[in-house]
Design an enzyme around this catalytic site. Structure first.
Site, PDB file in Angstrom:
ATOM      1  CE1 TYR A   5       1.978  -4.600   7.150  1.00 32.15           C
ATOM      2  CE2 TYR A   5       1.736  -2.214   7.235  1.00 32.15           C
ATOM      3  CZ  TYR A   5       1.839  -3.381   6.501  1.00 32.15           C
ATOM      4  OH  TYR A   5       1.801  -3.339   5.130  1.00 32.15           O
ATOM      5  N   PRO A  48       7.177  -5.868   5.572  1.00 33.07           N
ATOM      6  CG  PRO A  48       4.890  -6.206   5.989  1.00 33.07           C
ATOM      7  CD  PRO A  48       6.256  -6.774   6.291  1.00 33.07           C
ATOM      8  NE  ARG A  63      -4.504   1.125   2.240  1.00 35.14           N
ATOM      9  CZ  ARG A  63      -4.604  -0.077   1.653  1.00 35.14           C
ATOM     10  NH1 ARG A  63      -4.579  -1.166   2.405  1.00 35.14           N
ATOM     11  NH2 ARG A  63      -4.733  -0.193   0.353  1.00 35.14           N
ATOM     12  CG  ASP A 106      -0.253  -0.196   2.524  1.00 35.71           C
ATOM     13  OD1 ASP A 106       0.987  -0.184   2.541  1.00 35.71           O
ATOM     14  OD2 ASP A 106      -0.940  -0.387   3.540  1.00 35.71           O
TER      15      ASP A 106
END
Length: 592
Positions: free
Chosen positions: A240, A309, A231, A46
């Site tokens: 996370y 990530p 987002r 993302d």
């Protein structure tokens, strides 16, 4: 059934799509085989770093990307309050001021890939280049044929609906992910390790009174660590989450992620209206022990490097693998450059991948560990911002990069081997204030950026004329008579003159050539570093570290990286450099 294609791309992830887009730009036949039944619908990546947005701009896609994405402008650091909860300890700007004219944003990988697939289809004239539903079974290279650049020495066997078919290709790109069949077929291994730390990730719609839920945040609490990524769309948020010691990724359920997050957010309320997507994983940093086979098969992206990530590097570094390799393959297959140019992919991207793995090891350890002193993690995170924005890669000397033969002091901030930075200039033909980097479109052209000084100074004007007398015949050496003179080597002139005191007739003809279908003069190659009517002064000479009296030449590759910095009278050095990159009297390049 046997198919033939110049390039076979295994996988339609970010690296494969970018390589394919370059090949379409160069009008090179290629086929992309994808295991999924259709385009990606939900991507796991993302974070879109500033450098990636710059690359999308070079393909004319940044406006749409920026309109849809969530912009990250600030990062907040939360820590244990010494009792039972967390407290915000500090906050900082997300991206260092002046680092890029583009922001750090968040946009789902599926949408990112979709934008580039549209560009690839446009450049390919609508021709279908992706075949879905194909499982790669094995890859072979006929070593007796690799010495012949025209040979289809690569064989790929793929299966669809129980039926196997064969593709013969000059080159194969392994863009097929961490479990790459291409890599396994070549017998290459992923070298590295996996930690015992388990992390969960989930895209959720949170119901909370936590005040920074729409900011990028790091949380270090007595109950574990968590990273917040807001987002696109205004509601969705990615977490996370560090899971308790002893957890096993395969045993984790969504309820476990909910429970862990609630504890970490104490004393704030945290409920979840819905979860869009979730997963659990262990952190692993691994690097392939080889990135190519006979310079005919190349590995890219997760097929040759894997990592955690949390730094937002996966999609970004992978697509830059394809972005680096694609233009080189196109240039070689069009006959513009020798096959030896492909060696630079391995030289440049293996070092980039190794740097990524080293950075990720440190970041992951710091993220998962308790701070030795207050504010330690925030300091490291801010200090690492330039890396996480995508601006620390510096390529070593090769046919494409000549730091040793450069005069770096002439343009101190145009660092050889690094991406060409941007500054505001004024386009002389229509007084448009614009970012100089925007001129460096990904269309296969090399740029000779000439800091020519003041055109109203007779010595500077003569200097620019002498350079034109050298560059024009040099450009014709590598350009077919039927092609535009700027189709491979494009000059861009930056003047330090006063805008209102400059006349187009003062510019030598080479810098505003007759081009295109209508055989019109192209007036879009001359720019002035001066005060604009309503956009202020860009101070480009100052930002690039160029003395207007002395001037400079900066040679920029098709992928916006600086190849060489030299003096405006270094005619021999410029010619020697280009003769090392190009083949004289090259094949047609009608799409450039």
């Amino acid at each position: 059934m046997v198919h033939k294609t110049d390039v076979l791309i295994c996988g339609s992830g970010s690296a494969g799509i970018f390589a394919g887009t370059w090949l379409a730009q160069y009008n090179i036949p290629f086929t992309m085989l994808e295991r999924r039944p259709g385009p990606m619908e939900i991507g796991q990546a993302d974070g879109v770093q500033c450098r990636t947005v710059e690359i999308y701009e070079s393909f004319g896609l940044s406006e749409e990307l920026l309109r849809e994405a969530h912009h990250i402008l600030e990062v907040c650091f939360w820590s244990d309050d010494g009792e039972t909860g967390i407290v915000r300890k500090s906050r900082a700007m997300d991206t260092e001021k002046g680092l890029s004219h583009m922001p750090h944003v968040i946009l789902n990988q599926a949408r990112m890939n979709g934008l580039m697939l549209g560009k690839m289809g446009e450049l390919a004239g609508g021709e279908k280049r992706i075949e879905y539903g194909w499982e790669i079974k094995r890859v072979e290279v006929d070593e007796k044929l690799v010495g012949d650049p025209e040979s289809y020495c690569c064989k790929v066997v793929a299966e669809k609906d129980g039926s196997e078919e064969v593709w013969l290709a000059k080159y194969v790109l392994g863009c097929d992910g961490a479990h790459s069949t291409v890599r396994q077929s070549l017998g290459y291994r992923m070298v590295g390790d996996t930690t015992d730390t388990v992390w969960g990730v989930m895209d959720v719609y949170p119901q909370t009174n936590f005040p920074d839920i729409r900011r990028k945040c790091t949380l270090h609490s007595a109950h574990g660590s968590l990273l917040i990524i807001p987002r696109e769309g205004g509601s969705l948020v990615r977490f996370y989450i560090q899971l308790p010691a002893g957890s096993r990724a395969k045993d984790i359920k969504l309820a476990d992620l909910h429970a862990a997050a609630k504890k970490i957010f104490t004393p704030y309320r945290m409920e979840f209206a819905d979860a869009f997507w979730w997963s659990a994983y262990t952190i692993g940093q691994r690097l392939a022990d080889n990135f190519h086979k006979d310079y005919r098969v190349f590995l890219t992206g997760d097929a040759c490097h894997t990592h955690s990530p949390k730094a937002g590097q996966g999609m970004n570094v992978s697509l830059q693998d394809g972005y680096n390799l694609g233009w080189k393959l196109g240039s070689v297959l069009r006959g513009i450059s020798p096959p030896s140019l492909l060696r630079t992919y391995v030289l440049e991207r293996t070092k980039t991948a190794a740097d990524l793995i080293a950075f990720d090891r440190v970041l992951s350890k710091k993220f998962s560990s308790k701070e030795e002193r207050p504010g330690e993690f925030a300091e490291y995170f801010v200090k690492s911002g330039r890396y996480m924005a995508g601006f620390t890669a510096q390529y070593e000397d090769s046919e494409l990069t000549d730091a040793q033969g450069s005069r770096q002091e002439l343009a101190k901030e145009c660092l050889v081997g690094m991406r060409f930075p941007s500054a505001q200039v004024i386009r002389f033909c229509d007084c448009k204030a614009m970012q100089l980097q925007r001129l460096l479109q990904s269309n296969g052209r090399w740029r000779i950026v000439i800091f020519a000084g003041d055109i109203n100074d007779e010595a500077h004007r003569r200097r620019l004329e002498k350079l034109a007398n050298v560059l024009e015949p040099l450009a014709r050496t590598f350009t077919l008579p039927s092609a535009d003179i700027d189709s491979i080597l494009e000059p861009i002139v930056i003047l330090s003159s006063k805008f209102l005191e400059t006349q187009q007739e003062q510019i030598p003809d080479y810098y505003w050539p007759v081009t295109g279908k209508w055989r019109m003069r192209d007036l879009h190659k001359v720019y002035v570093d001066d005060e604009h009517y309503n956009s202020g002064h860009g101070h480009a000479y100052e930002k690039y570290g160029v003395d207007p009296v002395v001037g400079a030449i900066v040679i920029v590759r098709p992928d916006q990286y600086v190849s060489k910095v030299t003096a405006t009278d270094d005619f021999v050095g410029v010619e020697r450099f280009f003769r090392g990159c190009f083949v004289a009297n090259n094949a047609p390049h009608s799409k450039l």
